[in-house]
Design an enzyme around this catalytic site. Structure first.
Site, mmCIF file in Angstrom:
data_model
loop_
_atom_site.group_PDB
_atom_site.id
_atom_site.type_symbol
_atom_site.label_atom_id
_atom_site.label_comp_id
_atom_site.label_asym_id
_atom_site.label_seq_id
_atom_site.Cartn_x
_atom_site.Cartn_y
_atom_site.Cartn_z
ATOM 1 N N GLY A 76 12.721 10.825 8.062
ATOM 2 C CA GLY A 76 12.568 11.973 7.482
ATOM 3 C C GLY A 76 13.073 12.676 6.114
ATOM 4 O O GLY A 76 13.066 13.980 5.854
ATOM 5 N N SER A 77 13.037 11.743 5.218
ATOM 6 C CA SER A 77 13.528 12.142 3.834
ATOM 7 C C SER A 77 12.254 12.972 3.357
ATOM 8 O O SER A 77 12.472 13.923 2.329
ATOM 9 C CB SER A 77 13.672 10.876 3.134
ATOM 10 O OG SER A 77 12.601 10.065 2.881
ATOM 11 N N ARG B 27 -4.756 7.466 22.796
ATOM 12 C CA ARG B 27 -4.450 8.349 21.630
ATOM 13 C C ARG B 27 -5.231 9.578 21.624
ATOM 14 O O ARG B 27 -4.467 10.487 21.001
ATOM 15 C CB ARG B 27 -5.057 7.403 20.338
ATOM 16 C CG ARG B 27 -4.409 6.272 20.167
ATOM 17 C CD ARG B 27 -4.863 5.493 18.685
ATOM 18 N NE ARG B 27 -4.399 4.147 18.696
ATOM 19 C CZ ARG B 27 -3.398 3.903 17.955
ATOM 20 N NH1 ARG B 27 -2.408 4.745 17.521
ATOM 21 N NH2 ARG B 27 -2.838 2.724 17.993
ATOM 22 N N MET C 201 3.827 7.349 11.810
ATOM 23 C CA MET C 201 3.291 6.027 11.889
ATOM 24 C C MET C 201 2.304 5.780 13.180
ATOM 25 O O MET C 201 2.579 4.798 13.945
ATOM 26 C CB MET C 201 4.726 5.112 12.153
ATOM 27 C CG MET C 201 5.478 5.254 11.056
ATOM 28 S SD MET C 201 4.827 4.812 9.336
ATOM 29 C CE MET C 201 4.600 2.834 9.578
ATOM 30 N N ASN D 37 -1.747 13.131 4.097
ATOM 31 C CA ASN D 37 -0.745 11.809 4.423
ATOM 32 C C ASN D 37 -0.280 11.304 2.987
ATOM 33 O O ASN D 37 -0.957 11.427 2.157
ATOM 34 C CB ASN D 37 -1.654 10.918 5.216
ATOM 35 C CG ASN D 37 -0.776 9.622 5.458
ATOM 36 O OD1 ASN D 37 0.517 9.793 6.072
ATOM 37 N ND2 ASN D 37 -1.270 8.397 5.255
ATOM 38 N N HIS E 128 1.015 7.864 1.483
ATOM 39 C CA HIS E 128 0.975 6.672 1.554
ATOM 40 C C HIS E 128 1.409 5.619 0.422
ATOM 41 O O HIS E 128 1.294 6.160 -0.660
ATOM 42 C CB HIS E 128 -0.623 6.073 1.815
ATOM 43 C CG HIS E 128 -0.771 4.611 2.097
ATOM 44 N ND1 HIS E 128 -0.410 4.346 3.356
ATOM 45 C CD2 HIS E 128 -1.452 3.697 1.415
ATOM 46 C CE1 HIS E 128 -0.809 2.876 3.257
ATOM 47 N NE2 HIS E 128 -1.422 2.427 2.077
ATOM 48 N N VAL F 87 -8.521 4.674 8.429
ATOM 49 C CA VAL F 87 -7.126 4.838 7.797
ATOM 50 C C VAL F 87 -7.157 4.815 6.443
ATOM 51 O O VAL F 87 -7.701 4.021 5.823
ATOM 52 C CB VAL F 87 -6.658 3.385 8.320
ATOM 53 C CG1 VAL F 87 -5.154 3.412 8.093
ATOM 54 C CG2 VAL F 87 -6.531 3.525 9.875
ATOM 55 N N ASP F 88 -6.378 5.771 5.833
ATOM 56 C CA ASP F 88 -5.810 5.791 4.522
ATOM 57 C C ASP F 88 -7.241 5.904 3.574
ATOM 58 O O ASP F 88 -7.552 5.334 2.505
ATOM 59 C CB ASP F 88 -5.100 4.711 3.975
ATOM 60 C CG ASP F 88 -3.779 4.629 4.740
ATOM 61 O OD1 ASP F 88 -3.337 5.631 4.767
ATOM 62 O OD2 ASP F 88 -3.345 3.663 4.812
ATOM 63 N N GLU G 203 7.191 9.445 -4.209
ATOM 64 C CA GLU G 203 6.755 10.149 -2.919
ATOM 65 C C GLU G 203 7.341 11.429 -2.665
ATOM 66 O O GLU G 203 6.837 12.392 -2.586
ATOM 67 C CB GLU G 203 6.856 9.328 -1.626
ATOM 68 C CG GLU G 203 6.348 8.128 -1.444
ATOM 69 C CD GLU G 203 6.380 7.309 -0.100
ATOM 70 O OE1 GLU G 203 5.772 6.245 0.280
ATOM 71 O OE2 GLU G 203 7.513 7.740 0.547
#
Length: 216
Positions: free
Chosen positions: A39-40, A92, A117, A134, A136, A171-172, A201
């Protein structure tokens, strides 16, 4: 010389110092943050809001790992944290339906995946079109998916970094909003490189949220 603070942006990010722009008088963005671990990044966002650097408020933290330290950080900042354990759902799509229901319950406008994640489905994307971002740990489109830092070391690249992007089903692969480059040193391990990437980040994620406020 390559500096950790090198910032590379898409054409949509015009201001060279968006992070220090004046907070607008418009209503703050209502954020829902999703995290799976420490959670940073959550705390960085909360701190930036508290310092008036971004015009936003955190409506809720959703976490899927009962042991995630992000929940304690949310409590520290007076933000309600909701545990949605993906193991309790059959697939999902059902999990994302629970996420959507919770985000809507807390009147969330924009979703921030800050160390989330889990792969998302069209259920979540359709509920918040172009309103999910997001973070990454690579310079996308390089090194998508899991273990991006390890991928960079294995590829023996000289530069990697981190990217904030809009979330798409692949994804990404969504539109890149902002990136920061980090050199890969000869003696780097995945731990040392990841630590330096995480510094960046923490720098660019609030920038990306500020960018969202301009797009609103």
């Amino acid at each position: 010389m390559i500096h950790d603070s090198l910032i590379n942006t898409t054409a949509s990010l015009i201001s060279p110092d968006i992070y220090n722009c004046q907070v607008s008088s418009d209503k703050p963005l209502k954020l829902g943050i999703m995290a799976s671990g420490n959670g940073s990044n959550f705390e960085v966002i909360a701190q930036a809001i508290a310092e008036g650097k971004i015009n936003a408020q955190i409506q809720v933290l959703i976490y899927n790992n009962p042991e995630a330290k992000a929940a304690a950080r949310a409590e520290k900042w007076g933000v309600e944290a909701v545990l949605l354990n993906h193991r309790d759902c059959k697939n999902r799509e059902k999990f994302d339906s629970k996420i959507v229901q919770t985000l809507q319950q807390y009147d969330v406008e924009f979703v921030i995946m800050a160390g989330w994640m889990r792969l998302v489905t069209q259920v979540l994307i359709d509920a918040f079109p172009n309103r999910i971002i997001n973070i990454h740990p690579s310079l996308l489109p390089s090194f998508k998916g899991v273990q991006a830092v390890e991928q960079a070391i294995a590829a023996k690249v000289k530069i990697t970094g981190c990217s904030v992007h809009l979330v798409s089903l692949e994804v990404d692969s969504g539109e890149i909003l902002i990136q920061s480059a980090v050199p890969v040193l000869a003696n780097d391990t995945s731990e040392t490189l990841h630590a330096r990437i995480q510094v960046q980040e923490h720098r660019i994620l609030p920038m990306a949220i500020s960018l969202l406020s301009q797009r609103k």
